[in-house]
Write a protein that holds these residues in place. Structure first.
Motif, PDB file in Angstrom:
ATOM      1  N   ALA A  79      27.935  13.739   9.705  1.00  0.00           N
ATOM      2  CA  ALA A  79      26.615  13.289  10.158  1.00  0.00           C
ATOM      3  C   ALA A  79      26.768  12.069  11.055  1.00  0.00           C
ATOM      4  CB  ALA A  79      25.724  12.948   8.968  1.00  0.00           C
ATOM      5  N   TRP A  88      18.048  21.747  -0.530  1.00  0.00           N
ATOM      6  CA  TRP A  88      18.129  20.514   0.260  1.00  0.00           C
ATOM      7  C   TRP A  88      17.272  20.608   1.517  1.00  0.00           C
ATOM      8  CZ3 TRP A  88      19.285  15.566   0.182  1.00  0.00           C
ATOM      9  CH2 TRP A  88      19.487  14.902   1.388  1.00  0.00           C
ATOM     10  N   VAL A 110      13.932  18.326   2.352  1.00  0.00           N
ATOM     11  CA  VAL A 110      13.820  17.451   3.528  1.00  0.00           C
ATOM     12  C   VAL A 110      12.606  17.863   4.364  1.00  0.00           C
ATOM     13  CG1 VAL A 110      14.926  16.736   5.689  1.00  0.00           C
ATOM     14  CG2 VAL A 110      16.283  16.900   3.575  1.00  0.00           C
ATOM     15  N   THR A 127       9.395  15.533   5.062  1.00  0.00           N
ATOM     16  CA  THR A 127       9.037  15.203   6.444  1.00  0.00           C
ATOM     17  C   THR A 127       7.555  15.486   6.667  1.00  0.00           C
ATOM     18  OG1 THR A 127      11.270  15.875   7.094  1.00  0.00           O
ATOM     19  CG2 THR A 127       9.673  15.561   8.860  1.00  0.00           C
ATOM     20  N   ALA A 141      17.177  12.677   0.530  1.00  0.00           N
ATOM     21  CA  ALA A 141      16.292  13.569   1.296  1.00  0.00           C
ATOM     22  C   ALA A 141      15.138  12.782   1.918  1.00  0.00           C
ATOM     23  CB  ALA A 141      15.754  14.684   0.388  1.00  0.00           C
ATOM     24  N   GLU A 160      15.382   9.728   2.910  1.00  0.00           N
ATOM     25  CA  GLU A 160      15.998   9.030   4.042  1.00  0.00           C
ATOM     26  C   GLU A 160      16.110   9.971   5.249  1.00  0.00           C
ATOM     27  OE1 GLU A 160      16.623   5.984   4.492  1.00  0.00           O
ATOM     28  OE2 GLU A 160      18.240   5.787   5.963  1.00  0.00           O
ATOM     29  N   SER A 161      16.562  11.207   5.006  1.00  0.00           N
ATOM     30  CA  SER A 161      16.650  12.188   6.100  1.00  0.00           C
ATOM     31  C   SER A 161      15.282  12.418   6.728  1.00  0.00           C
ATOM     32  CB  SER A 161      17.176  13.529   5.581  1.00  0.00           C
ATOM     33  OG  SER A 161      18.553  13.476   5.397  1.00  0.00           O
ATOM     34  N   THR A 199      14.288   9.511   8.877  1.00  0.00           N
ATOM     35  CA  THR A 199      15.037   9.540  10.142  1.00  0.00           C
ATOM     36  C   THR A 199      14.375  10.529  11.099  1.00  0.00           C
ATOM     37  OG1 THR A 199      17.044   9.035   8.913  1.00  0.00           O
ATOM     38  CG2 THR A 199      17.333   9.869  11.157  1.00  0.00           C
ATOM     39  N   ARG A 200      14.047  11.730  10.586  1.00  0.00           N
ATOM     40  CA  ARG A 200      13.377  12.732  11.406  1.00  0.00           C
ATOM     41  C   ARG A 200      12.038  12.245  11.931  1.00  0.00           C
ATOM     42  NH1 ARG A 200      12.882  18.749   9.240  1.00  0.00           N
ATOM     43  NH2 ARG A 200      14.928  19.066   8.303  1.00  0.00           N
ATOM     44  N   THR A 218      23.725   6.981   0.064  1.00  0.00           N
ATOM     45  CA  THR A 218      23.620   7.498   1.430  1.00  0.00           C
ATOM     46  C   THR A 218      22.173   7.485   1.897  1.00  0.00           C
ATOM     47  OG1 THR A 218      23.430   9.697   0.465  1.00  0.00           O
ATOM     48  CG2 THR A 218      25.613   9.022   1.194  1.00  0.00           C
ATOM     49  N   PHE A 219      21.453   6.414   1.506  1.00  0.00           N
ATOM     50  CA  PHE A 219      20.035   6.360   1.881  1.00  0.00           C
ATOM     51  C   PHE A 219      19.666   4.969   2.381  1.00  0.00           C
ATOM     52  CE2 PHE A 219      20.709   7.412  -2.710  1.00  0.00           C
ATOM     53  CZ  PHE A 219      20.793   6.129  -3.205  1.00  0.00           C
TER      54      PHE A 219
END
Lengths: 384, 384
Positions: free
Chosen positions: A91, B238, B242, B246, B269, B271-272, B275-276, B308-309
């Motif tokens: 990533a 997953w 996400v 979103t 998720a 965090e993803s 980001t999106r 990882t967030f």
């Protein structure tokens, strides 16, 4: 004064050296010192001739991107090395591929050019510190109001670490007060940051429980006046920690390690201490809130904890810019001024090694500063 | 009216049945129905004839103390079984050894005796619910002001679960508003509690992301109007999560599982999704705070997460009594009144099985309610 600019352009070099970190699609990272155009100031801006910039643990994320620091290979052309990224970095590779990133969060130097605004002009010739990235460069563009002016007689080397560690330390103590705790726990406590935190806590009469990983770090902290130091390498660690937490009543911890079971063990030890202290309870354990903030990642790998500390607990990330947003510009300004005033005493940093930009991208140097070990801190001097 | 009391004492039985959980020094737990003295009310107190009390997951801590629910053995004498405690239960054994604990957090019944105060007298004959423990008993002593009076026509069975699930659901929505989030995530979402939460969110126009573990639970929740349901047993979990995060922008989760990697995956998720959505960032990830509260422990074993967030995250325990303290008595009173008003609609509970006290301490029953599975909820009816 408009005619000054063409003369400057003719007399000064138009390029400068800058360290850059670049992720490649083949799963490697390149660290290189390259020639880039020297910045020119806008109206409210200044150019700082950077004399000193530390390598903090918080710089390594951008600099090394998780690559193994012991495996660097020198490249044939120029000052450059190549490191292998870990397999899980896909990533990251997607986000950064082929985009050279300047590095270095903070540093200090002398203002050598300034835009026409009064604020910018007032900084000409002054020794200033700043922290907006790209400090591993010979020159750094900065807004005038983002410069911290040091007192006369402060050298750039003394002022290099004005932000990350000192403001983090003041932010930790501030968080303690904001959230209603009365004592603190700190891990990896023998670090430069840990020593500063001890000095601030001593000055303000705050009980600080220092957790270190080696017997010699116990001595180091006792040497600067620490009352509470526990060594996690001893068999008696758990008992020592519960004892000290009972004595101090600390219910807030700042953890630099992140991974492994230490964060959870600290919360569990706080819970044991609160039980011993006879605090209010719920059917699930103590009703006293126990909080641990992870502010670093010295220990890679997952965080693992058994939930053996009741229900009144929190764990979370702690990041200086988020804290500064929380307290607002006035308090942030007071914190910065205190750092400038006490940079030679409370907030003095020491470095194990001082290197030039090119010396910082050798496999030997990377293997040392990439390890993050107390007493091995590097200072980059870009003018060497 | 002072002469009423001697007559009552003569006419009513002076003992009653009560379920008790006792930890023994040999590493076992005994669950038994025993005879104990029937309570008598003080001036401000009432005695409730308990008609119905649910077995909630939050009752199992006190009831089973972590013992394996499938290994119960009936004892020769009376209504009693014996369960083996896990080896790590030594601290618990020390705290509870040989002290019989009455169980059952909440329940409902009819007030059959009252002290002389006006408040207590006013409750005589009323159907009330309460939640101060020891509800797996035939009679329960309660302060008058701790009784929630139900509307005429509400049965004790309908009122048995007035507190734990309904107030938790209202507390989750309240926490969302207090902490500035706009949508919610919930795990183990097909539970009684999860269905209530969906009804409240539907009524208030709040986006709720339901995470379930089985395809049939997706149907169940869609059947009561859920818009967002993701199934963690699918390979697409997953990506689905996400996508939904979103769409909803949810940055707050309530997790009933606790152990394993689900809590960390939910934060990752979020965090993803942030980001999106192009939210504000720090050098370490999104600057938007992502919060997960663990309020249950369906999944035993340690909580494990990779960090990882970014740095703007929190994880913590969430407990109803602590929330009620936080919002104060006025808001708590409003929450309780709403539950009483909507106990047959929004806050209706359903039970897979209704049993007497003695039927609840058989190996067969324990192995079923100890497993905590959607659709298997037990209701104890102590007057049977």
């Amino acid at each position: 004064m408009w005619f000054i600019y063409p003369i400057l352009v003719l007399q000064e070099p138009t390029t400068m050296l800058q360290m850059q970190s670049t992720v490649r699609a083949d799963g490697h990272l390149e660290l290189a010192v390259v020639d880039v155009p020297q910045p020119e100031p806008g109206a409210d801006e200044v150019v700082i001739r950077v004399e000193a910039a530390p390598i903090n643990p918080s710089d390594l994320g951008l600099l090394l991107a998780g690559a193994d620091p012991t495996g660097a290979q020198a490249l044939a052309q120029g000052s450059a090395v190549r490191l292998k990224l870990p397999p899980e970095a896909t990533a990251l590779i997607a986000a950064r591929v082929d985009r050279p990133m300047p590095c270095g969060n903070e540093g200090a130097g002398v203002v050598v050019a300034a835009g026409e605004s009064e604020a910018a002009q007032a900084l000409l010739g002054k020794t200033v510190a700043t922290w907006r990235g790209a400090m591993y460069s010979q020159f750094k563009l900065s807004h005038a109001d983002q410069c911290l002016v040091l007192q006369e007689g402060t050298t750039p080397a003394e002022a290099a670490s004005c932000f990350v560690n000192p403001l983090t330390v003041l932010g930790m103590v501030g968080t303690m007060r904001l959230e209603g705790h009365t004592a603190l726990v700190h891990t990896a406590a023998a670090s430069n940051l840990g020593q500063m935190l001890q000095k601030v806590c001593t000055a303000e009469g705050i009980d600080l429980v220092n957790i270190v990983r080696r017997p010699q770090h116990v001595e180091l902290l006792r040497g600067i006046g620490a009352k509470h130091v526990v060594d996690s390498s001893l068999d008696s660690f758990w008992a020592d920690l519960v004892e000290t937490l009972t004595e101090t009543g600390a219910t807030l911890a700042f953890d630099a390690t992140g991974g492994g079971d230490l964060p959870g063990r600290i919360l569990a030890a706080m819970e044991s201490a609160q039980t011993r202290l006879g605090s209010a309870t719920t059917p699930y354990g103590s009703a006293v809130h126990k909080q641990l903030y992870i502010y670093g990642g010295l220990q890679r790998g997952p965080t693992v904890f058994d939930r053996t500390f009741g229900m009144a607990w929190g764990m979370g990330g702690w990041l200086l810019p988020i804290y500064l947003d929380r307290v607002g510009p006035e308090e942030s300004g007071r914190m910065r001024q205190r750092v400038a005033d006490e940079i030679k005493t409370t907030f003095a940093s020491s470095y194990g090694k001082k290197v030039s930009l090119t010396e910082a991208v050798t496999p030997e140097a990377i293997s040392r500063y990439g390890r993050i070990s107390t007493g091995e801190k590097y200072l980059i001097e870009p003018q060497r």
